[in-house]
Design an enzyme around this catalytic site. Sequence first.
Site, PDB file in Angstrom:
ATOM      1  N   HIS A 100       0.874  -1.180   0.000  1.00 33.42           N
ATOM      2  CA  HIS A 100       0.000   0.000   0.000  1.00 33.42           C
ATOM      3  C   HIS A 100       0.914   1.233   0.000  1.00 33.42           C
ATOM      4  O   HIS A 100       2.012   1.192   0.566  1.00 33.42           O
ATOM      5  CB  HIS A 100      -0.822  -0.060   1.298  1.00 33.42           C
ATOM      6  CG  HIS A 100      -1.919   0.936   1.398  1.00 33.42           C
ATOM      7  ND1 HIS A 100      -1.688   2.243   1.760  1.00 33.42           N
ATOM      8  CD2 HIS A 100      -3.257   0.831   1.223  1.00 33.42           C
ATOM      9  CE1 HIS A 100      -2.848   2.879   1.795  1.00 33.42           C
ATOM     10  NE2 HIS A 100      -3.807   2.058   1.476  1.00 33.42           N
ATOM     11  N   ASP A 176       3.399  -4.366   8.335  1.00 33.95           N
ATOM     12  CA  ASP A 176       2.173  -3.599   8.142  1.00 33.95           C
ATOM     13  C   ASP A 176       1.027  -4.596   8.318  1.00 33.95           C
ATOM     14  O   ASP A 176       0.766  -5.419   7.446  1.00 33.95           O
ATOM     15  CB  ASP A 176       2.193  -2.979   6.734  1.00 33.95           C
ATOM     16  CG  ASP A 176       0.860  -2.326   6.362  1.00 33.95           C
ATOM     17  OD1 ASP A 176      -0.113  -2.476   7.131  1.00 33.95           O
ATOM     18  OD2 ASP A 176       0.798  -1.687   5.301  1.00 33.95           O
ATOM     19  N   GLN A 179      -4.156  -5.141   7.219  1.00 38.24           N
ATOM     20  CA  GLN A 179      -5.136  -6.121   6.721  1.00 38.24           C
ATOM     21  C   GLN A 179      -5.066  -7.443   7.465  1.00 38.24           C
ATOM     22  O   GLN A 179      -6.006  -8.235   7.390  1.00 38.24           O
ATOM     23  CB  GLN A 179      -4.931  -6.374   5.214  1.00 38.24           C
ATOM     24  CG  GLN A 179      -5.116  -5.162   4.337  1.00 38.24           C
ATOM     25  CD  GLN A 179      -6.527  -4.598   4.385  1.00 38.24           C
ATOM     26  OE1 GLN A 179      -7.477  -5.252   4.798  1.00 38.24           O
ATOM     27  NE2 GLN A 179      -6.668  -3.344   3.987  1.00 38.24           N
ATOM     28  N   LYS A 202     -10.333  -0.384  10.714  1.00 36.91           N
ATOM     29  CA  LYS A 202     -10.486  -1.588   9.884  1.00 36.91           C
ATOM     30  C   LYS A 202     -10.856  -2.791  10.737  1.00 36.91           C
ATOM     31  O   LYS A 202     -10.965  -3.909  10.232  1.00 36.91           O
ATOM     32  CB  LYS A 202      -9.171  -1.876   9.135  1.00 36.91           C
ATOM     33  CG  LYS A 202      -8.815  -0.839   8.078  1.00 36.91           C
ATOM     34  CD  LYS A 202      -7.613  -1.293   7.296  1.00 36.91           C
ATOM     35  CE  LYS A 202      -6.959  -0.188   6.505  1.00 36.91           C
ATOM     36  NZ  LYS A 202      -7.736   0.279   5.354  1.00 36.91           N
ATOM     37  N   CYS A 343      -4.788   2.263  -3.712  1.00 34.22           N
ATOM     38  CA  CYS A 343      -3.563   2.857  -3.132  1.00 34.22           C
ATOM     39  C   CYS A 343      -2.337   1.973  -3.386  1.00 34.22           C
ATOM     40  O   CYS A 343      -1.431   1.909  -2.544  1.00 34.22           O
ATOM     41  CB  CYS A 343      -3.705   3.124  -1.634  1.00 34.22           C
ATOM     42  SG  CYS A 343      -5.013   4.255  -1.231  1.00 34.22           S
TER      43      CYS A 343
HETATM   44  C1  LIG Z   1      -2.018  -2.928   3.710  1.00 32.24           C
HETATM   45  C2  LIG Z   1      -2.406  -1.546   4.126  1.00 32.24           C
HETATM   46  N1  LIG Z   1      -1.497  -0.752   4.706  1.00 32.24           N
HETATM   47  C3  LIG Z   1      -1.786   0.474   5.119  1.00 32.24           C
HETATM   48  C4  LIG Z   1      -3.046   1.000   4.943  1.00 32.24           C
HETATM   49  C5  LIG Z   1      -3.327   2.378   5.415  1.00 32.24           C
HETATM   50  O1  LIG Z   1      -4.262   2.338   6.445  1.00 32.24           O
HETATM   51  P1  LIG Z   1      -4.829   3.698   7.046  1.00 32.24           P
HETATM   52  O2  LIG Z   1      -5.513   4.383   5.912  1.00 32.24           O
HETATM   53  O3  LIG Z   1      -5.756   3.262   8.113  1.00 32.24           O
HETATM   54  O4  LIG Z   1      -3.662   4.462   7.529  1.00 32.24           O
HETATM   55  C6  LIG Z   1      -4.029   0.233   4.330  1.00 32.24           C
HETATM   56  C7  LIG Z   1      -5.375   0.774   4.091  1.00 32.24           C
HETATM   57  O5  LIG Z   1      -6.135   0.273   3.317  1.00 32.24           O
HETATM   58  C8  LIG Z   1      -3.700  -1.072   3.918  1.00 32.24           C
HETATM   59  O6  LIG Z   1      -4.593  -1.862   3.321  1.00 32.24           O
END
Ligand SMILES: Cc1ncc(COP(=O)(O)O)c(C=O)c1O
Length: 385
Positions: A100, A176, A179, A202, A343
């Site tokens: 992401h 990270d 998910q 989430k 993203c």
């Molecule tokens: C794998 C991953 N990392 C980071 C993020 C960023 O999350 P946030 O928008 O809550 O900061 C997302 C959001 O969809 C994501 O799917």
Amino acid sequence: MREVIYLDSASTSLTPEPVLQAVLDYYRGYKANVGRGVYRLAQLADQRYRDAHRKAADFVDAKGEGAVVFTRNTTESINIVARGLDWKKGDRVVTTLMEHHSNLLPWMRLKKGGVELKVVPPDAEGRFELADFEAAIMPGTRLVAVSQLSNVLGTVLPVKEIAGICRDQGARLLVDGAQSVPHMPVSVKNIDCDFLCFSGHKMLGPSGIGVLWMKNAGEVEPLLAGGGMVEDVEGCDFSIKAGYEGFEAGTPNISGGIGLGTALDYLGKVGVEEIQSHERRLTERLLGGLAELKGVEIIGPGPHDCRERGGVVSFNVSGLLPHEVAMMLDQAANIMVRSGHHCCIPLMKHLGLKYGTVRASLYLYNTMEEIDKLLAAMEQIAKMG
Ligand SMILES: Cc1ncc(COP(=O)(O)O)c(C=O)c1O
């Protein structure tokens, strides 16, 4: 609102009543700042907010190890690490092409300071060979930053094995977990990572609250300095408090933290293993059904392999743009799915998907009946392509 079928939980989840109630209870019953007052309400707010940190630590098996800091979201958690480590010219960061943007751009910014970035590409299904990481992680690699579960392809990365390679090469590992943490059991002790980042919104929590777990918080300079984080100020110097408070300068998102605590209780009661099995059953049906539709292409692992993936399913329909499919699902069947690049522009370019994908992402509240409705709607849409 609930007449719709919501299949966009990878973006943000729905919020159950107990979480809404916990937020309201704080505002109605004991609104006060935390870490400051000695009066009863301030003590109660502080206790609940502190408890929420403990619950977050327990949720990822971090009891007694490292520090859990509340942030705004995964993005902020990752940025705190990217900004807070003491980088030197020539340090190397290894990440993947499947990330992401929130786990790519913060590392790209470090290039200005002479930090080298190595981006490991996945195969067409979003899988990696461990050898790819063995080749990329070498002496001089300061940090490896990978997502445990892809928000586009649903694939799960072997983070424990990657952690082993990091240990051998003296690199830190940031996972990270945006998910993964909401959908599968995650243990920082078992993975043996150094940082874990995830988002409350989430996983049934309010928006504006995220988590950063650090094994050794002393290595990271807090992003913000100011009220609430200070142990002492002497002349022109200050010392910061130990634990999470040192990283949470200013009045934090108190109701968000308390709401997240309730969301974690809720998930704990249902059981993350149970959630994972439920999503797996739905994912199997969804992938199996999509694979039978002419003109529909699954992007990522197909129905042959549901154990090593999560409930994030990307697909495309020949002759239709992803946004068109998402609009049709909304208008014809009240089904909410995401479409576009999610993203992950570098991944989309790598896969040659100029307009991205349609993505259905599942959570504990989705049902088999909803999956069948999606498949029935897709059968009709695929005929129009
Ligand atoms: C794998 C991953 N990392 C980071 C993020 C960023 O999350 P946030 O928008 O809550 O900061 C997302 C959001 O969809 C994501 O799917």
